[in-house]
Design an enzyme around this catalytic site. Sequence first.
Site, PDB file in Angstrom:
ATOM      1  N   ALA A  69     -28.880  26.939  35.678  1.00 26.17           N
ATOM      2  CA  ALA A  69     -28.284  26.008  34.726  1.00 26.17           C
ATOM      3  C   ALA A  69     -29.262  25.483  33.702  1.00 26.17           C
ATOM      4  O   ALA A  69     -29.607  24.317  33.692  1.00 26.17           O
ATOM      5  CB  ALA A  69     -27.676  24.844  35.491  1.00 26.17           C
ATOM      6  N   THR A  70     -29.742  26.343  32.844  1.00 26.30           N
ATOM      7  CA  THR A  70     -30.719  25.882  31.853  1.00 26.30           C
ATOM      8  C   THR A  70     -31.003  26.988  30.859  1.00 26.30           C
ATOM      9  O   THR A  70     -30.846  28.166  31.169  1.00 26.30           O
ATOM     10  CB  THR A  70     -32.047  25.533  32.560  1.00 26.30           C
ATOM     11  OG1 THR A  70     -31.957  24.233  33.108  1.00 26.30           O
ATOM     12  CG2 THR A  70     -33.218  25.554  31.632  1.00 26.30           C
ATOM     13  N   THR A  71     -31.453  26.604  29.681  1.00 25.18           N
ATOM     14  CA  THR A  71     -32.209  27.538  28.848  1.00 25.18           C
ATOM     15  C   THR A  71     -33.416  26.779  28.311  1.00 25.18           C
ATOM     16  O   THR A  71     -33.258  25.744  27.652  1.00 25.18           O
ATOM     17  CB  THR A  71     -31.377  28.070  27.656  1.00 25.18           C
ATOM     18  OG1 THR A  71     -30.196  28.679  28.171  1.00 25.18           O
ATOM     19  CG2 THR A  71     -32.163  29.104  26.873  1.00 25.18           C
ATOM     20  N   SER A 210     -30.637  30.301  33.082  1.00 25.92           N
ATOM     21  CA  SER A 210     -29.480  31.197  33.060  1.00 25.92           C
ATOM     22  C   SER A 210     -29.132  31.705  31.672  1.00 25.92           C
ATOM     23  O   SER A 210     -28.616  32.797  31.506  1.00 25.92           O
ATOM     24  CB  SER A 210     -28.273  30.475  33.650  1.00 25.92           C
ATOM     25  OG  SER A 210     -28.067  29.270  32.937  1.00 25.92           O
TER      26      SER A 210
END
Lengths: 293, 254
Positions: A69-71, A210
Amino acid sequence: MKHKGDFLNLLRHADTLMDDAEVARETFEVDIERKQNLIGAAPKPISDALQFPSHGKPTPGTTLEIPEATTVVAMRYQNGIIIAGDRRATAGTSIVHDRAEKVLPIDAHSVLAISGAPAMAYEIARVLKHSFQYFRRSQLQELSVEGKLRTLSRLIRDNLPMAMQGIGAVIPIFALYAPQTDEAENGGKIYFYDALGAHFENVDFATTGSGSIWIRGVLRYLDRWGDTRLEDMDQRQATITILRLLDTASEYDAATSGYNAKAEIFPTVKTITHEGVENLTEVYLKECYLEAT
Amino acid sequence: MRDLPYRWIEAIQDRRDYIEDQLRLGSPVVGLPYENGSLLLTVTKGAQKIFEVHDRIALSAIGHPADIEQLRMLVTDTASVQAFQSATEDVNLHRLTHYVLAHTFKQAFEAIVGEAYIIKMLLVEIGDGDAKTQFTHINYDGNVNIHDDSAVIGGTTEIENAMQDYLITEQSDTGCDLATTIQLALKTWAVGRELSQRFEEAEDNIEVTDEQIDEILKTELEEGEIEIGILDNTLPADTKFRILSQDEIQGLTN
């Protein structure tokens, strides 16, 4: 002097070390032994079981939870490094927070961009910050770049049992500027870590989380065939590029947020140059957004 | 020896005389506020004497290098652990002085079968918001003196008093710029240095003229280097401490 600048060692001797990692490791070993007794099979060696993150799919044979859950993205530009992260925190399919800080300053010239379980990631960032400070204060010199990299490796490796139990893996990007570098050169350095704590220097850019799969190829394309190579971009060009990249990631990855115009929530964007870490202001980001879209 | 009170008092007095004799020639340290924070200044011949303790706290000392190092590490370790356990804001000079350093000094001094610390320490904490800047002087016997405006450490109490008197006469404003404050600190240091060198001759002669200040600075700076540590509220990082480079010091003192 007995701790020789080692902050974790100091905490251990102060009877205050949060021995989570050790407790977790012991729990993990007991768990493996119990399972072995039940099924009569040899435990799978960790070195066999762990692979590089496979973007959303748990590696077979482990309970390793891959960051989802991230960029976060870092790239070299003319003056050093620009590093950014979206603001969304998710739990399953729910958005739990839209103002999470994932790009954390560690000292005057280094930044940790985190993906993975926030509790572990924030604790690793906190320990790292205190470790660098303690080394400087006790040993009367800055910790070397290699020393900083190894300290982070050790923290990620210590978190492995937690990652193996599915409690939380942490895959960060560590970016810094080596201030002793000749001013004519770019002292910016970007390092990517795996879940075992190995670090690799990415010369021009790195991205994790992700949403990273949607923009890694774009970064490569821009760096190779773009009108201006990433490293030759000035701060404004680099900021616009990194905002567009996060926007692209948010388009395809539900766990990555874009610019929220209604609530005026911007990604976190920082630069690391010879002068140190600078947080780009929301006013500046808004200007860049107008130009970027 | 403790069951013979008069011998214990005598032993304490002997110990006091011994320590003061050891400290007498120590290079003084001056602590002063300036427009952006506070500074500590001394002149050294090699070893660093001004140290960062925490984000807003700095330390300097005179005495035996091994004792300085041991106590510097004690206070740095304690501050680091407390900041990690709770928060950086919970680390303050008052707690470090009264709950860590003062009783350590006192215990070592009065345990006459053990080794006393040969040390005098000066710590400074710069204010943040409503909190005031504070200088704390800790004597080898654990006595603590807190000052708001300035503080000094020198080889003897008489030297310190003379330095303070000089400061009271010369210090016009606590909000001076860095260069002006350094000049005052350096001259105050010279007063202390001059008196520590002449003390053997006449203990009641504490007058130091401007010519003598210039002369001693000229002599001492041939072999020694000015060392300055500042706590600068305008620094953007959490840590407000930094040691000035020799180039910066040259620029500010010429």
